[in-house]
Design an enzyme around this catalytic site. Sequence first.
Site, mmCIF file in Angstrom:
data_model
loop_
_atom_site.group_PDB
_atom_site.id
_atom_site.type_symbol
_atom_site.label_atom_id
_atom_site.label_comp_id
_atom_site.label_asym_id
_atom_site.label_seq_id
_atom_site.Cartn_x
_atom_site.Cartn_y
_atom_site.Cartn_z
ATOM 1 N N LEU A 134 -7.304 -1.889 -3.338
ATOM 2 C CA LEU A 134 -5.223 -1.943 -2.186
ATOM 3 C C LEU A 134 -6.217 -1.083 -1.048
ATOM 4 O O LEU A 134 -7.032 -0.084 -1.496
ATOM 5 C CB LEU A 134 -4.955 -1.361 -2.206
ATOM 6 C CG LEU A 134 -3.807 -1.983 -3.566
ATOM 7 C CD1 LEU A 134 -2.680 -1.402 -3.385
ATOM 8 C CD2 LEU A 134 -3.353 -3.714 -2.622
ATOM 9 N N ASP A 135 -6.326 -1.166 0.235
ATOM 10 C CA ASP A 135 -6.746 -0.877 1.625
ATOM 11 C C ASP A 135 -5.933 0.602 0.734
ATOM 12 O O ASP A 135 -5.385 0.711 0.358
ATOM 13 C CB ASP A 135 -6.394 -1.016 2.654
ATOM 14 C CG ASP A 135 -6.871 -2.012 2.655
ATOM 15 O OD1 ASP A 135 -8.187 -2.914 2.116
ATOM 16 O OD2 ASP A 135 -6.595 -3.296 3.923
ATOM 17 N N ARG A 136 -6.934 1.771 1.992
ATOM 18 C CA ARG A 136 -6.126 2.576 1.943
ATOM 19 C C ARG A 136 -4.977 3.100 3.000
ATOM 20 O O ARG A 136 -3.989 3.780 2.425
ATOM 21 C CB ARG A 136 -7.075 4.406 2.459
ATOM 22 C CG ARG A 136 -6.355 5.288 2.889
ATOM 23 C CD ARG A 136 -7.232 6.669 3.667
ATOM 24 N NE ARG A 136 -6.565 7.819 3.920
ATOM 25 C CZ ARG A 136 -6.291 8.274 4.874
ATOM 26 N NH1 ARG A 136 -5.852 7.034 6.204
ATOM 27 N NH2 ARG A 136 -5.065 9.327 5.253
ATOM 28 N N THR A 138 -2.595 0.699 2.470
ATOM 29 C CA THR A 138 -1.837 -0.551 1.743
ATOM 30 C C THR A 138 -0.737 0.599 0.863
ATOM 31 O O THR A 138 -1.960 0.371 -0.513
ATOM 32 C CB THR A 138 -2.125 -1.237 1.736
ATOM 33 O OG1 THR A 138 -2.850 -1.607 2.455
ATOM 34 C CG2 THR A 138 -1.364 -2.460 0.580
#
Length: 300
Positions: A134-136, A138
């Site tokens: 996951l993106d940082r 998100t």
Amino acid sequence: MSPERDGIPPSKVWLNPGPWKTLYEFLCERFPRIPPDVLRRRLESGDIVDAHGVAQSPDSPYVPERWLWYYREVDDEPPVPFELPVLHRDSRLVVVDKPHFMASVPGGRYLRHTALVRLRREFDLPNLTPVHRLDRDTAGVLMFCVDPAFRGRYQALFQSREVDKEYEALAVPPPGLSFPLVHCSRLEEVPGEFIMRETAGTPNSETRIELLREPDSRGVAHLRLLPRTGRKHQLRAHMSALGMPILNDEYYPVMRLRADPADYRDPLQLLARSVVFRDPVDGRLRCFESRRSLLLHSQA
């Protein structure tokens, strides 16, 4: 390969053929942003080793066509003061409810304050690896594999689109946009940048968007996002292209990065709500769901 150290996996650098006489000369050219005295210190302290674990020194001759292993250092890494709740743990998987602002794996200025390193240290699981990321920015459901023997089978589920992923987001839909809708486009990474842009050509990304809650007095709607593909920044790029960027997005539609990386106000209003899949090992139906909520101005 060297073992992990304090939960931190080793990094590696390949030695190409070249004119360098010593390893120190090569490293100075390979890592120009690192002060030469720091590189010398790391070599002198034995922090850089070959594939057999033999420590190298500043005077070590340059021998090409091999790997060297080292442990990254981040002197000014900002702490991420949020909990990382475990949703599930067994002999094969660890599933967590990642907070906003925590990177999934080491990268850039984040090393120790990442989900992977924190879990390796907390549970003494040196072989733990991410199944997906996951993106940082998100929050939500993030899966890790405990046993390397099963890692490929779980990762293959995501690559073959055998995982049903559900996200939630807060955004302001433009007038006239009706739900549900399916958005398809071709996403390509902008050269030299970190963002994605829609371009002409055969679509390579698809997202279904549904309305969970009607827009409030500010026009903010609660939406369900169902990605059918897994392109980088797909949900953020699609929402922006539709004229309703996710609230507090620092990258879309234009980049507005925080001046202070430790500013944890106004997180991106994007949550990985759940993942559902048939376990490739025992055939069981697995369903993991985040316990977080999207609340504007919340911090985790």
